[in-house]
Design a protein around this motif. Structure first.
Motif, mmCIF file in Angstrom:
data_model
loop_
_atom_site.group_PDB
_atom_site.id
_atom_site.type_symbol
_atom_site.label_atom_id
_atom_site.label_comp_id
_atom_site.label_asym_id
_atom_site.label_seq_id
_atom_site.Cartn_x
_atom_site.Cartn_y
_atom_site.Cartn_z
ATOM 1 N N GLY A 187 0.822 -1.196 0.000
ATOM 2 C CA GLY A 187 0.000 0.000 0.000
ATOM 3 C C GLY A 187 0.858 1.248 0.000
ATOM 4 O O GLY A 187 2.023 1.224 0.431
ATOM 5 N N LEU A 188 0.300 2.355 -0.483
ATOM 6 C CA LEU A 188 0.986 3.647 -0.529
ATOM 7 C C LEU A 188 0.148 4.691 0.187
ATOM 8 O O LEU A 188 -1.077 4.556 0.296
ATOM 9 N N VAL A 205 -3.681 4.090 -1.064
ATOM 10 C CA VAL A 205 -4.001 3.080 -2.069
ATOM 11 C C VAL A 205 -3.467 1.736 -1.569
ATOM 12 O O VAL A 205 -2.285 1.621 -1.248
ATOM 13 N N ASP A 206 -4.348 0.745 -1.474
ATOM 14 C CA ASP A 206 -3.958 -0.629 -1.196
ATOM 15 C C ASP A 206 -4.155 -1.432 -2.474
ATOM 16 O O ASP A 206 -5.267 -1.487 -3.020
ATOM 17 N N PHE A 207 -3.088 -2.062 -2.949
ATOM 18 C CA PHE A 207 -3.148 -2.750 -4.228
ATOM 19 C C PHE A 207 -3.814 -4.118 -4.092
ATOM 20 O O PHE A 207 -3.708 -4.773 -3.049
ATOM 21 N N PRO A 208 -4.503 -4.577 -5.139
ATOM 22 C CA PRO A 208 -5.138 -5.901 -5.078
ATOM 23 C C PRO A 208 -4.099 -7.000 -4.981
ATOM 24 O O PRO A 208 -2.967 -6.865 -5.470
ATOM 25 N N LEU A 264 -8.159 -10.212 -2.809
ATOM 26 C CA LEU A 264 -8.447 -8.972 -2.103
ATOM 27 C C LEU A 264 -8.463 -7.823 -3.101
ATOM 28 O O LEU A 264 -7.660 -7.791 -4.034
ATOM 29 N N PRO A 265 -9.344 -6.838 -2.928
ATOM 30 C CA PRO A 265 -9.564 -5.821 -3.960
ATOM 31 C C PRO A 265 -8.617 -4.634 -3.865
ATOM 32 O O PRO A 265 -7.916 -4.428 -2.867
ATOM 33 N N LEU A 266 -8.631 -3.828 -4.927
ATOM 34 C CA LEU A 266 -8.036 -2.499 -4.893
ATOM 35 C C LEU A 266 -8.851 -1.636 -3.941
ATOM 36 O O LEU A 266 -10.075 -1.642 -3.963
ATOM 37 N N LYS A 267 -8.142 -0.894 -3.077
ATOM 38 C CA LYS A 267 -8.809 -0.021 -2.114
ATOM 39 C C LYS A 267 -8.189 1.371 -2.202
ATOM 40 O O LYS A 267 -6.966 1.519 -2.171
ATOM 41 N N VAL A 268 -9.037 2.383 -2.311
ATOM 42 C CA VAL A 268 -8.585 3.771 -2.407
ATOM 43 C C VAL A 268 -9.256 4.576 -1.307
ATOM 44 O O VAL A 268 -10.466 4.429 -1.062
ATOM 45 N N ASP A 310 -13.161 11.068 6.229
ATOM 46 C CA ASP A 310 -12.541 10.048 5.379
ATOM 47 C C ASP A 310 -13.575 9.425 4.463
ATOM 48 O O ASP A 310 -14.762 9.317 4.809
ATOM 49 N N TYR A 311 -13.086 8.978 3.292
ATOM 50 C CA TYR A 311 -13.899 8.152 2.396
ATOM 51 C C TYR A 311 -13.019 7.048 1.831
ATOM 52 O O TYR A 311 -11.909 7.308 1.332
ATOM 53 N N ASN A 312 -13.475 5.802 1.945
ATOM 54 C CA ASN A 312 -12.759 4.646 1.423
ATOM 55 C C ASN A 312 -13.656 3.869 0.468
ATOM 56 O O ASN A 312 -14.856 3.702 0.737
ATOM 57 N N LYS A 313 -13.077 3.384 -0.616
ATOM 58 C CA LYS A 313 -13.822 2.552 -1.557
ATOM 59 C C LYS A 313 -12.991 1.309 -1.874
ATOM 60 O O LYS A 313 -11.798 1.410 -2.205
#
Length: 411
Positions: free
Chosen positions: A213-214, A230-233, A268-272, A288-291
């Motif tokens: 993640g970044l 950003v968490d990568f899939p 596991l999905p992409l998370k932004v 905060d907003y996370n998707k």
């Protein structure tokens, strides 16, 4: 804070954490799906702020919502952060209700900044929890008038061992990266009894994998901060052990046993995530907003459907004078709201969650805090034979901070 005592305590808590994860840390029937329910674990400050923190620094305790926050640890600062939570869950259906009490660790974390330019952290925390029980399921034996009874229990979950690195790129910009190793076991035990015999089926599913993640934090105006994560899939590799036994006339016989059998990966999905925070006098406001893009993982479940997940959080805290001499002037009062749309749709209903929280940060000495928070959340619905949950959660977190890495001066 004595260094050797601190590190010894950290090691002991790691061992206790591993022992606790062998027990059920939830009683939600929704943990039957996938890898279980998402863990509510969070550090003390964030728990009282509606789980927000993407744009927050780490000046009042470790912030796991954004790896870039580790760059904001004070120069030569060492932080030892750990906590636990207890949940009282009331479950309602159309014709019944149950109550369960569970407890668990929330996190065990170390953080430090040795030169003022970068900060690092090491954390162990639960990522998902499984703890369901289905008892007294009656079925007929095909081709006969006899019936059998089935009881099913599930336990376990995933853990996250995480390394964070945050670096100060300029006065207003911090960048961060995190590397997580996810691992754990989900065990399901099924017992089938008839008038003459008893079958016992145990299936243990093991998952493991890495995720990167970044993070970014930027102060674009005085007292106005923006955060991005950003968490990568990734795909968690799985294997399972299965054991089937039979009791007949008080004698046990092993019918089948397999070990290390490959099973489908769990994606596991992409998370932004984006976050904003601002200070108005001594009042902190954060949002905060996370998707999470679960629909792109092509995950499937026999009972439910994976859908994109949206999480909204709002938080506020007030401290009269964080650096004052009077004790009660330094106390931090917090509150927050959170909405989680959920990532599962069952019987055409989203399993969503509404939550409200209150918290307080009590100073210990000059730099450390005891964090207490309480939250009330509502999850699910009683429609379509589903379960509605009301969850009371109490979090207790201790954040111990001291100045290390300084050379001794002699006159």
């Amino acid at each position: 804070m004595n260094k050797s005592k601190c590190l010894t305590t950290f090691a002991m808590l790691f061992l206790l954490f591993g022992y606790a994860q062998d027990n059920n840390l939830t009683s939600s029937p929704y943990s039957l799906f996938g890898l279980g329910v998402e863990s509510n674990s969070n550090t003390g400050r964030n728990s009282g702020l509606g789980k927000t923190g993407i744009a927050l620094d780490a000046k009042r305790g470790i912030n796991l919502n954004n790896p870039a926050s580790f760059a904001s640890l004070s120069e030569n600062e060492f932080v030892f952060d750990f906590g636990g939570s207890a949940e009282l869950m009331n479950q309602y259906t159309d014709n019944s209700n149950e109550q369960d009490l569970t407890s668990s660790f929330t996190n065990i974390s170390l953080g430090f900044n040795s030169n003022g330019k970068y900060g690092m952290g090491l954390t162990l925390k639960p990522a998902s929890n499984v703890g369901y029980s289905l008892t007294g399921l009656e079925s007929n034996i095909e081709g006969s008038n006899e019936s059998f009874t089935t009881n099913i229990e599930g336990s376990g979950g995933l853990n996250e061992l995480r390394l964070d690195y945050g670096r100060k790129m300029s006065k207003d910009l911090n960048l961060g990266i995190k590397a997580s190793y996810l691992f754990g076991k989900i065990e399901e035990t099924e017992s089938i009894s008839t008038n003459e015999s008893y079958f016992d089926i145990t299936e243990e599913n093991y998952y493991s994998g890495f995720q990167l993640g970044l993070g970014l934090q930027y102060q674009f105006l005085p007292k106005h901060n923006f955060g991005l994560t950003v968490d990568f899939p990734t795909a968690l590799q799985g294997s399972k052990d299965v054991r089937i036994g039979k009791y007949l006339n008080s004698a046990y016989s092993l019918l089948e046993e397999t070990n290390g059998e490959s099973i489908d990966n769990f994606n596991l999905p992409l998370k932004v995530g984006i976050g904003y925070s601002t200070m108005y006098k001594n009042l902190l406001l954060t949002a905060d907003y996370n998707k999470s893009f679960w629909s792109a993982t092509n995950q499937s479940d026999a009972i439910g459907e994976y859908i994109d997940q949206n999480i909204f959080g709002l938080g506020a805290s007030y401290s009269k004078n964080p650096n004052g001499l009077k004790y009660w002037d330094r106390v931090d009062y917090r509150m927050g709201l959170n909405y989680n749309s959920g990532y599962l749709k069952v019987a055409d209903k989203n399993i969503d969650t509404y939550a409200a929280s209150l918290g307080i940060g009590l100073p210990i000495g000059k730099r450390s805090l005891i964090n207490l928070s309480y939250s009330l959340s509502k999850k699910g619905t009683t429609e379509s034979i589903l379960v509605e949950e009301y969850i009371h959660t109490l979090n207790i977190n201790i954040s111990l901070s001291d100045i290390w890495f300084q050379k001794t001066k002699y006159e």
